[in-house]
Design a protein around this motif. Structure first.
Motif, PDB file in Angstrom:
ATOM      1  N   GLU A   1       0.832  -1.213   0.000  1.00  0.00           N
ATOM      2  CA  GLU A   1       0.000   0.000   0.000  1.00  0.00           C
ATOM      3  C   GLU A   1       0.859   1.252   0.000  1.00  0.00           C
ATOM      4  N   ASN A   2       0.336   2.274  -0.707  1.00  0.00           N
ATOM      5  CA  ASN A   2       0.933   3.606  -0.667  1.00  0.00           C
ATOM      6  C   ASN A   2       2.421   3.598  -1.055  1.00  0.00           C
TER       7      ASN A   2
ATOM      8  N   PRO B   1       2.334   8.385  -5.144  1.00  0.00           N
ATOM      9  CA  PRO B   1       2.250   6.960  -4.799  1.00  0.00           C
ATOM     10  C   PRO B   1       1.090   6.218  -5.468  1.00  0.00           C
TER      11      PRO B   1
ATOM     12  N   LYS C   1      -1.923   3.674  -4.703  1.00  0.00           N
ATOM     13  CA  LYS C   1      -2.672   3.241  -3.519  1.00  0.00           C
ATOM     14  C   LYS C   1      -2.307   1.790  -3.196  1.00  0.00           C
TER      15      LYS C   1
ATOM     16  N   ASP D   1      -4.779   6.116  -7.933  1.00  0.00           N
ATOM     17  CA  ASP D   1      -5.756   5.675  -6.933  1.00  0.00           C
ATOM     18  C   ASP D   1      -6.318   4.303  -7.317  1.00  0.00           C
TER      19      ASP D   1
END
Ligand code: FAD
Length: 212
Positions: free
Chosen positions: A25-26, A40, A42, A84
Motif C-alpha cells: 500500500e501507498n 504513490p 494506492k 488511486d
C-alpha cells in the motif's frame, strides 16, 4: 487465435488475494519510472509470474479497483497525485529459445533480450539496442529505431483480456507506428515469440556497440 478461459474470482478470494499476493500500500511510483517523478500508488504489486499478473487483475476487477500495467516505466509520466488503484509491475523475465525464435515474458528488459539473443547466436534486433523498457512496453508501443520496429519481429503474443488468454498473431496485433491494436482493444501482454536470424555473436556485439 487460441482462447483459454480463466475461472472467475469471487469477492472473498479477491480480498484474501489482496492480503496474500503481497500487494503493498501507498508505494511511491517515482523510483519505478525513468523520469523519477510522480506520487504513490494506492496499491502496488510486483508480478513475478503470468499467474501473478492474472490474479492481480482479477483481484482488482473483483474489488472494482482501477488497475494499471507498469513495464519498465520508461514511457510514463506519473502525476504527483499518484494512482488511486492497483499498479501491477510486470516483472516476469523468462526467456527460452526455440530454433530461430525466442519466447519471452513481458517483463524481460529489452537489453536482456538482446543479450540473450546474442548468447545463442540470434540477431536481427540489434536496432533496438539502447531503447529502455520491457518486452511488454515495446509491443504495446511498437518501439523502434533506425526505421525499424519491434512489431516486425513479433510472431505472436499471449494476451490476457476479459478472463481469457488469447494467442494473437502478428496480424491480430495490428502494429502501427508507435502502437498496436491493444491500445484500443485493451489486453495485457503476457509473453511473446519473436523471430530472429542466425548471426555470429561477435557481429551482434559489434553492431550493438556501434548503436549505443
Ligand atoms: C532515454 C529514452 C530513450 C528512448 N528511446 C526510444 C526509442 O528509440 N524508440 C522508441 O520507440 N521508444 C523509445 N523510448 C520510449 C520507451 O523506452 C519505449 O516506449 C518503451 O518501449 C516503453 O517500455 P516500458 O516497458 O518502459 O513501458 P512503460 O513505460 O512501463 O509503459 C508504457 C505503456 O505500455 C503499457 N504496457 C507496459 N507493459 C505492458 C504489458 N505487459 N501489457 C500491456 N501493456 C503494457 C503501459 O500500461 C503503458 O501504457 C525511450 C525512452 C527513454 C526514456
Amino acid at each position: 487465435m487460441e482462447i483459454r478461459n480463466f475461472k472467475y474470482i469471487p469477492m472473498k478470494i479477491a480480498l484474501k488475494n489482496l492480503m496474500t499476493l503481497k500487494i503493498q500500500e501507498n508505494i511511491p511510483l517515482a523510483p519505478y519510472t525513468t523520469f523519477k517523478i510522480g506520487g504513490p500508488a494506492k496499491y502496488f504489486f510486483i508480478a513475478q509470474t503470468r499467474e501473478d499478473i492474472i490474479n492481480a487483475i482479477e483481484t482488482a476487477q473483483e474489488l472494482k479497483l482501477p488497475y494499471y500495467i507498469l513495464g519498465g516505466g520508461s514511457n510514463l509520466l506519473v502525476s504527483d497525485n499518484g494512482y488511486d488503484g492497483l499498479v501491477i509491475k510486470v516483472a516476469t523475465a523468462g526467456c527460452c529459445q526455440k530454433e530461430n525464435m525466442l519466447l519471452c515474458e513481458a517483463g524481460l528488459s529489452l537489453s536482456q533480450l538482446i543479450m540473450n539473443a546474442q548468447k545463442v547466436g540470434l540477431g536481427g534486433m540489434e536496432f533496438m539496442a539502447g531503447i529502455p523498457g520491457t518486452v511488454g512496453g515495446a509491443v504495446y508501443g511498437n518501439a523502434g529505431a533506425w526505421g525499424r520496429e519491434f512489431g516486425e519481429l513479433v510472431q505472436e503474443a499471449d494476451i490476457y483480456k476479459e478472463g481469457q488468454i488469447k494467442k494473437l498473431s502478428q496480424a491480430d496485433l495490428g502494429f502501427v507506428y508507435r502502437g498496436c491494436a491493444l491500445k484500443k482493444s485493451g489486453g495485457v501482454i503476457l509473453n511473446i515469440a519473436i523471430m530472429l536470424i542466425k548471426r555470429r555473436a561477435q557481429d551482434i556485439q559489434k553492431e550493438v556497440v556501434e548503436i549505443i
